[in-house]
Design a protein around this motif. Structure first.
Motif: not given
Length: 299
Positions: A62-67, A69-73, A163-170, A290-299
């Motif tokens: 909550l103290r990081q404007p960039r974070v 802003g990203l999660f608002l989007a 979400r790929k660039t976010a610092t928070l987990g699922a 090996p490739s990195p794992l994606p971060t999808p979200s449910p419908p």
């Protein structure tokens, strides 16, 4: 690995069966269903994080404007995705919604090329071009673009990019998104209640419980997916991801009796060819590096 396959498969099966859940909420408009989904998801997630004593991340976020802003989007995108999906199901457009999740992996690849300047391999280009041909065929045959599928795929792909660039987990990320959407959802529900337009007070007990169940139904498959994604290769995960839209398509055609023949079926076949190319290339590539794992979200 077997546990990971089971977890990921179960997550995709739950997402694939979502049309059954939303069709049970007949009589409740899509916007109210969305608001309940946000509110009860938030309540469920708060309970989970409280039991796990997992709140240390919230203050710094909550103290990081960039974070923020990203999660608002990302919250706006996932809210849009949820609303269009709910609306499509309640309007008898399950087949159209399934198409959105068939083409999402290919839209992800195209988004990576456009935004992240990632290089596409020849087979990936072929898959994207084939999918585009399928969409063009459906547009010509139906006289209008498959806008439900395109909105679902575009919103989901852009959401995944953020979400790929976010610092928070699922779990933490979904909690922050519902925290940001929560005030709007509560305000909307409150306004509908004061105007006598809320379906919740007059709904049967079964429907009230179904609306409240939106919380665990949103969070549980996401947690299952996150657990499975850590245990299985990307190639296998890439093939399992088609479980969800395949179940949705089957429900739309065989249970809800939505039209699926002629030019429409041909358009789907073209897109399935693109999906097969994509999956085969993903599997072959994973055998090399090996490739990195994606971060999808449910419908």
């Amino acid at each position: 690995m077997r546990r990971g396959v089971l977890q990921a498969s179960l997550a995709y099966v739950i997402w694939g069966l979502f049309p059954l859940y939303f069709r049970l909420l007949h009589g409740v408009v899509a916007l109210e269903v969305l608001a309940h989904r946000v509110v009860w998801s938030l309540a469920f997630l708060v309970g989970v994080l409280t039991l796990r004593r997992q709140w240390a991340w919230l203050g710094p976020a909550l103290r990081q404007p960039r974070v923020l802003g990203l999660f608002l989007a990302s919250s706006a995108l996932i809210g849009t995705n949820w609303y269009v999906y709910i609306w499509a199901v309640t309007q008898g457009r399950v087949v159209d919604a399934s198409l959105g999740y068939f083409i999402t992996p290919l839209v992800n690849v195209l988004t990576g090329w456009l935004v992240l300047k990632e290089r596409l391999r020849p087979v990936q280009w072929a898959a994207v071009a084939t999918a585009a041909a399928g969409v063009a065929w459906l547009t010509w045959a139906q006289g209008t673009p498959p806008w439900i599928a395109l909105i679902l795929a575009a919103s989901f792909s852009t959401y995944g990019l953020l979400r790929k660039t976010a610092t928070l987990g699922a779990l933490e990320g979904l909690t922050l998104e519902t925290l940001l959407l929560g005030p709007l959802a509560l305000a909307g529900l409150g306004w509908a209640l004061t105007q006598g337009q809320s379906a919740f007070p007059g709904a049967t007990l079964d429907q009230q419980l179904l609306l409240m169940a939106a919380g665990p139904l949103t969070a549980v498959p996401l947690l299952l997916f996150a657990g499975g994604a850590r245990r299985i290769p990307l190639s296998l995960l890439g093939m399992l991801q088609y479980i969800g839209p395949t179940i949705q398509l089957a429900l739309g055609v065989w249970l809800f009796h939505e039209p699926f023949a002629g030019a429409r079926a041909q358009g789907f076949v073209i897109i399935w060819v693109a999906c097969a190319l994509f999956s085969a290339e993903l599997w072959w590539r994973s055998r090399q590096t090996p490739s990195p794992l994606p971060t999808p979200s449910p419908p």
